[in-house]
Design an enzyme around this catalytic site. Structure first.
Site, PDB file in Angstrom:
ATOM      1  N   GLY A   1       0.796  -1.216   0.000  1.00 23.86           N
ATOM      2  CA  GLY A   1       0.000   0.000   0.000  1.00 23.86           C
ATOM      3  C   GLY A   1       0.827   1.264   0.000  1.00 23.86           C
TER       4      GLY A   1
ATOM      5  CB  ALA B   1      -4.831  -0.886   8.446  1.00 15.78           C
ATOM      6  CG  ASP B   2      -7.946  -0.983   3.394  1.00 17.46           C
ATOM      7  OD1 ASP B   2      -7.286  -0.196   2.699  1.00 17.46           O
ATOM      8  OD2 ASP B   2      -7.974  -2.214   3.175  1.00 17.46           O
TER       9      ASP B   2
ATOM     10  CE  LYS C   1      -2.881  -5.626   6.429  1.00 17.04           C
ATOM     11  NZ  LYS C   1      -2.456  -4.504   5.567  1.00 17.04           N
TER      12      LYS C   1
ATOM     13  N   GLY D   1      -7.612  -3.652   0.716  1.00 17.83           N
ATOM     14  CA  GLY D   1      -8.028  -2.714  -0.311  1.00 17.83           C
ATOM     15  C   GLY D   1      -7.178  -2.829  -1.563  1.00 17.83           C
ATOM     16  N   GLY D   2      -5.956  -3.302  -1.375  1.00  9.96           N
ATOM     17  CA  GLY D   2      -5.054  -3.531  -2.509  1.00  9.96           C
ATOM     18  C   GLY D   2      -5.038  -4.980  -2.972  1.00  9.96           C
TER      19      GLY D   2
ATOM     20  CD  GLU E   1      -1.908  -6.541   2.820  1.00 10.30           C
ATOM     21  OE1 GLU E   1      -1.533  -5.510   2.256  1.00 10.30           O
ATOM     22  OE2 GLU E   1      -3.086  -6.733   3.190  1.00 10.30           O
TER      23      GLU E   1
END
Length: 249
Positions: A45, A100-101, A111, A113-114, A120
């Site tokens: 990220g 983290a999102d 987590k 979003g990517g 991870e």
């Protein structure tokens, strides 16, 4: 004039966010990575880019082996001239730093979003210490309040329709919305580094993320869930005023 003011305000906000990411990443690296460490996990990220930047500014950290969680972080390690390792080579990691999102008050996190949540989680679980870095927008009282794009759920492609149906019928907390994540610069869905699809399921405020995680993991076809519960030791947040706050167990 009003458009000019709006653009200026958005630019200022974007600048504060980037500054926050950088401050949080730099502070986490300063506090948690030492020359005595042998293996360090590098997350994925935009905030992690600053963590690697800080590592490269400290020559005494060059001899550490760095384990990536995605193709992105692998490139950051290689292009920075750092030593690249893998979690199968080094199943025990001293510390992992990742973004983290969204992070709640109990240090549970969303987590993925990517679309890197599987790697991870593997690298985070292998670490003796798991450290989260983020900007001020990612703080939340409960998961699902600030991050409304949904919990990322990595699924085996052939099973994605079945999983979407199971999300609606087999969970104690029903999603308000669940969608197959579509790619931006290619036709069709996002494909993870593992060759899987991602379903984003928004549940609203999540009162018990640990129970929800367990329920979703039991669904046939689910590869991994972007709920990271009871894993982080500390979270660093870069604030809008240029300070860094922390949330610790």
């Amino acid at each position: 004039m009003y458009r000019h003011l709006i653009r200026r305000s958005l630019t200022t906000m974007a600048s504060a966010v980037e500054t926050g990411k950088k401050l949080a990443a730099y502070q986490a690296v300063n506090d948690y990575i030492t020359p005595e460490h042998k293996v360090v996990g590098i997350g994925s990220g935009s905030t992690v880019v600053y963590a690697v930047e800080r590592i490269l500014q400290r020559p005494e950290l060059k001899n550490i082996v760095y384990v990536p969680t995605s193709f992105q972080s692998k490139l950051l390690i290689i292009e920075g001239g750092l030593t690249l390792g893998s979690v199968d080579q080094f199943p025990e990691i001293d510390v992992t730093i990742d973004g983290a999102d969204e992070v709640d008050e109990q240090l549970n996190a969303i987590k993925g979003g990517g679309a890197c949540q599987f790697q991870e989680k593997v690298v985070a679980e292998a670490a003796k210490k798991f450290v989260i870095i983020a900007d001020y927008r990612k703080k939340s009282t409960k998961l699902g309040i600030e991050w409304t794009k949904g919990v990322p759920i990595e699924v085996v492609p052939m099973a994605y329709k079945g999983v979407m149906k199971s999300l609606e019928t087999k969970l104690s907390l029903k999603p308000q919305k669940s969608t197959l994540r579509m790619a931006v610069n290619k036709a069709g869905p996002v494909v993870t580094d593992n060759g899987n699809f991602v379903i984003d399921a928004h549940f609203g405020a999540i009162e018990d993320p640990t129970s929800l995680l367990k329920e979703i993991k039991l669904l046939t076809g689910v590869y991994e869930v972007g709920l990271f519960c009871n894993m982080a030791e500390i979270a660093y947040f870069g604030e809008a005023d240029g300070t860094v706050s922390t949330l610790k167990k």
